[in-house]
Design a protein around this motif. Structure first.
Motif, PDB file in Angstrom:
ATOM      1  N   ARG A  57       8.348 -90.058  31.418  1.00  0.00           N
ATOM      2  CA  ARG A  57       8.735 -91.289  32.105  1.00  0.00           C
ATOM      3  C   ARG A  57      10.240 -91.435  31.980  1.00  0.00           C
ATOM      4  N   GLU A  58      10.892 -91.771  33.098  1.00  0.00           N
ATOM      5  CA  GLU A  58      12.343 -91.951  33.093  1.00  0.00           C
ATOM      6  C   GLU A  58      12.714 -93.301  33.698  1.00  0.00           C
ATOM      7  N   VAL A  59      13.639 -93.979  33.035  1.00  0.00           N
ATOM      8  CA  VAL A  59      14.233 -95.206  33.547  1.00  0.00           C
ATOM      9  C   VAL A  59      15.740 -94.997  33.558  1.00  0.00           C
ATOM     10  N   VAL A  60      16.362 -95.264  34.688  1.00  0.00           N
ATOM     11  CA  VAL A  60      17.801 -95.084  34.836  1.00  0.00           C
ATOM     12  C   VAL A  60      18.466 -96.456  34.787  1.00  0.00           C
ATOM     13  N   LEU A  61      19.442 -96.604  33.880  1.00  0.00           N
ATOM     14  CA  LEU A  61      20.179 -97.854  33.719  1.00  0.00           C
ATOM     15  C   LEU A  61      21.627 -97.660  34.151  1.00  0.00           C
ATOM     16  N   ILE A 133       8.453 -97.686  30.241  1.00  0.00           N
ATOM     17  CA  ILE A 133       8.576 -97.099  28.911  1.00  0.00           C
ATOM     18  C   ILE A 133       8.216 -98.198  27.924  1.00  0.00           C
ATOM     19  N   GLU A 134       7.133 -97.982  27.196  1.00  0.00           N
ATOM     20  CA  GLU A 134       6.627 -99.014  26.294  1.00  0.00           C
ATOM     21  C   GLU A 134       6.270 -98.407  24.948  1.00  0.00           C
ATOM     22  N   LEU A 158      14.915 -97.203  20.089  1.00  0.00           N
ATOM     23  CA  LEU A 158      15.601 -96.091  20.747  1.00  0.00           C
ATOM     24  C   LEU A 158      15.360 -94.734  20.086  1.00  0.00           C
ATOM     25  N   LYS A 159      15.032 -94.694  18.787  1.00  0.00           N
ATOM     26  CA  LYS A 159      14.816 -93.399  18.129  1.00  0.00           C
ATOM     27  C   LYS A 159      13.569 -92.690  18.646  1.00  0.00           C
ATOM     28  N   HIS A 160      12.706 -93.417  19.342  1.00  0.00           N
ATOM     29  CA  HIS A 160      11.494 -92.821  19.912  1.00  0.00           C
ATOM     30  C   HIS A 160      11.679 -92.412  21.370  1.00  0.00           C
ATOM     31  N   ILE A 161      12.878 -92.651  21.887  1.00  0.00           N
ATOM     32  CA  ILE A 161      13.196 -92.398  23.290  1.00  0.00           C
ATOM     33  C   ILE A 161      14.353 -91.410  23.348  1.00  0.00           C
ATOM     34  N   GLU A 162      14.271 -90.476  24.264  1.00  0.00           N
ATOM     35  CA  GLU A 162      15.416 -89.595  24.502  1.00  0.00           C
ATOM     36  C   GLU A 162      16.322 -90.294  25.485  1.00  0.00           C
ATOM     37  N   PHE A 163      17.614 -90.322  25.208  1.00  0.00           N
ATOM     38  CA  PHE A 163      18.525 -90.944  26.165  1.00  0.00           C
ATOM     39  C   PHE A 163      19.764 -90.097  26.351  1.00  0.00           C
ATOM     40  N   THR A 164      20.236 -90.093  27.602  1.00  0.00           N
ATOM     41  CA  THR A 164      21.386 -89.302  28.000  1.00  0.00           C
ATOM     42  C   THR A 164      22.314 -90.172  28.823  1.00  0.00           C
ATOM     43  N   LEU A 172      16.881 -93.143  30.170  1.00  0.00           N
ATOM     44  CA  LEU A 172      15.925 -93.226  29.076  1.00  0.00           C
ATOM     45  C   LEU A 172      14.716 -92.391  29.451  1.00  0.00           C
ATOM     46  N   ARG A 173      14.240 -91.566  28.506  1.00  0.00           N
ATOM     47  CA  ARG A 173      13.104 -90.692  28.786  1.00  0.00           C
ATOM     48  C   ARG A 173      12.075 -90.825  27.672  1.00  0.00           C
TER      49      ARG A 173
END
Length: 179
Positions: A57-61, A133-134, A158-164, A172-173
């Motif tokens: 799952r990806e969310v773009v901010l 993303i939950e 955030l430590k459970h999510i990959e972010f770039t 956020l992935r």
């Protein structure tokens, strides 16, 4: 001699209509510009979640005009505004927001903030969501001294999510559990 009373009434009515028109124009301007300012502060009010081919799952901010990543989200199914803060150990919830959400205070503990040492209260959030993303059972702190309405989305989430980050975009992935 003709009566000037009808002319005076027309002038009063014209003045009243002009005042009403200006008030309406000012009210509409305030609504429009208030919305523009809110979108500048939180450009991520309407999130879309993409499901990538690799099962992620990806969310773009988008970064806001002040250089922060602010987004709409949910805590325990209720809407909040998050400010992503990789320098925060946990999710930090202002006391007023915690009360609105019905999040009870747990044990008190000392925290180190930019303004010095403060007392916060432990909490565990049933769910925290940004788009689709939950995460469940997220550690948080209720911070009575926070004078903002945004929840700091710290590393306990955030430590459970990959972010770039690339430029003004943060992706956020979240890996989906194997089925």
């Amino acid at each position: 001699m003709e009566s000037t009373e009808p002319v005076k009434q027309q002038k009063r009515m014209g003045l009243g209509m002009m005042v009403l028109a200006w008030l309406t124009l000012l009210g509409l301007g305030a609504l429009f510009f208030g919305d523009v300012l809110e979108r500048q502060f939180n450009p991520n009010q309407q999130l879309e979640t993409r499901l990538a081919a690799d099962g992620v799952r990806e969310v773009v901010l988008q970064r806001n005009r002040f250089g922060h990543y602010v987004t709409s989200g949910e805590i325990n199914g209720k809407p909040v505004t998050f400010m992503l803060d990789t320098g925060a150990t946990g999710v930090a919830i202002p006391d007023a927001v915690a009360k609105r959400l019905g999040v009870p205070r747990g044990r008190p503990y000392r925290t180190q903030t930019a303004n010095g040492t403060a007392v916060s209260y432990a909490a565990v959030l049933d769910s925290v969501a940004v788009g689709d993303i939950e995460l469940n059972n997220v550690s948080a702190g209720i911070a009575p001294g926070m004078g903002i309405d945004q929840v700091l989305l710290g590393m306990s989430f955030l430590k459970h999510i990959e972010f770039t980050q690339r430029g003004d975009t943060l992706i956020l992935r979240q890996l989906l559990p194997a089925s």
